[in-house]
Write a protein that holds these residues in place. Structure first.
Motif, PDB file in Angstrom:
ATOM      1  N   GLY A 268       0.779  -1.222   0.000  1.00  0.00           N
ATOM      2  CA  GLY A 268       0.000   0.000   0.000  1.00  0.00           C
ATOM      3  C   GLY A 268       0.816   1.280   0.000  1.00  0.00           C
ATOM      4  O   GLY A 268       0.435   2.272  -0.601  1.00  0.00           O
TER       5      GLY A 268
ATOM      6  N   ARG B  60       7.491  -7.928   2.995  1.00  0.00           N
ATOM      7  CA  ARG B  60       7.504  -8.976   4.029  1.00  0.00           C
ATOM      8  C   ARG B  60       7.241 -10.349   3.423  1.00  0.00           C
ATOM      9  O   ARG B  60       6.220 -10.980   3.768  1.00  0.00           O
TER      10      ARG B  60
ATOM     11  N   GLU C 246       3.127   5.883   4.558  1.00  0.00           N
ATOM     12  CA  GLU C 246       2.114   4.826   4.438  1.00  0.00           C
ATOM     13  C   GLU C 246       0.928   5.348   3.622  1.00  0.00           C
ATOM     14  O   GLU C 246       0.756   6.559   3.470  1.00  0.00           O
ATOM     15  N   ASP C 247       0.109   4.424   3.133  1.00  0.00           N
ATOM     16  CA  ASP C 247      -1.137   4.876   2.519  1.00  0.00           C
ATOM     17  C   ASP C 247      -2.169   5.152   3.622  1.00  0.00           C
ATOM     18  O   ASP C 247      -2.735   6.224   3.691  1.00  0.00           O
TER      19      ASP C 247
HETATM   20 MG   LIG Z   1       0.045  -1.771   3.833  1.00  0.00          MG
END
Ligand SMILES: [Mg+2]
Ligand SMILES: O=P(O)(O)OC[C@H]1O[C@H](OP(=O)(O)OP(=O)(O)O)[C@H](O)[C@@H]1O
Ligand SMILES: O=C(O)c1cc(=O)[nH]c(=O)[nH]1
Length: 212
Positions: free
Chosen positions: A92, A113, A136-137
């Protein structure tokens, strides 16, 4: 309507300032069909009748750039000047991190990850002591952000702040670093076993990629 739009050419030592109000940001989500209603399983496992599908709002490069410039405008000037590198957690955070990197004229790398824990791959590396802006989104519980910050710090980076398109905690989350969301929203979120009957009646979908 923009609250403030100031334009300076690069030759004047400035850059395009592009502030956006909360309503303007939400209008971008609506225009992109990114404000979803239904029954969603969030990354945290919690449930909500509302979902901000940031990937849809970022699918238009011009819009993504505009939102990223508005994020950068939210950062205090002294903080902006300290940033060496932008880091974002995939998936994201990837596009918005890249666009924030462009707006700051800094490199932007991303964490993945594949084994369940965030790590830098693809030849990305942090020089110990580098000052990082985490991007981050969306932040809901902040768990993904805190794990991403830990991964950067384990590599010797110093996370000086986080920025995001959306704060779904409406200002409640503590990331351990200053946090600058473009918009803060407080849509109701429920524990899986406490979902109200009208929401439980709707089949649940999990749009994100985190494995529980
Ligand atoms: Mg995410
Ligand atoms: O604050 P939190 O409770 O951690 O939730 C927010 C996180 O959830 C989403 O990612 P997700 O894990 O769904 O995966 P994706 O980024 O790969 O879509 C979003 O992109 C944030 O990273
Ligand atoms: O908490 C999440 O996983 C989440 C919420 C949301 O509204 N949008 C999103 O992309 N993720």
């Amino acid at each position: 309507m923009c609250r403030l739009v100031l334009k300076h050419g690069p030759g004047m030592g400035g850059w395009i300032k592009n502030r956006m109000t909360d309503e303007e940001v939400l209008a971008e989500f609506r225009a992109a069909g990114a404000l979803l209603e239904g029954h969603f399983i969030l990354s945290s496992g919690r449930r909500s009748a509302n979902y901000l599908q940031c990937a849809r709002v970022l699918m238009n490069a011009e819009r993504a750039g505009r939102l990223a410039r508005a994020i950068v405008q939210k950062l205090p000037r002294e903080l902006r000047q300290e940033i060496d590198l932008v880091v974002s957690p995939a998936m994201g955070g990837l596009i918005i991190g890249h666009e924030v990197g462009r707006a700051l004229d800094k490199d932007a790398v991303f964490l993945e990850r594949p084994e369940g824990t965030f790590e830098l791959r693809r030849g990305f590396a942090i020089v110990p002591g580098q000052k990082v802006l985490m991007v981050e989104d969306v932040v809901t519980t902040g768990l993904s952000s805190r794990q991403a910050i830990e991964a950067v710090e384990a590599d010797g980076g110093i996370v000086i702040a986080e920025a995001s398109l959306v704060d779904r905690s409406a200002g409640e989350v503590d990331l351990g670093v200053p946090f600058y969301p473009l918009v803060s929203i407080n849509f109701p979120v429920y524990e899986a076993e406490e979902v109200p009957p009208e929401l439980a009646a709707v089949p649940a979908i999990k749009p994100g990629s985190r494995k529980q």
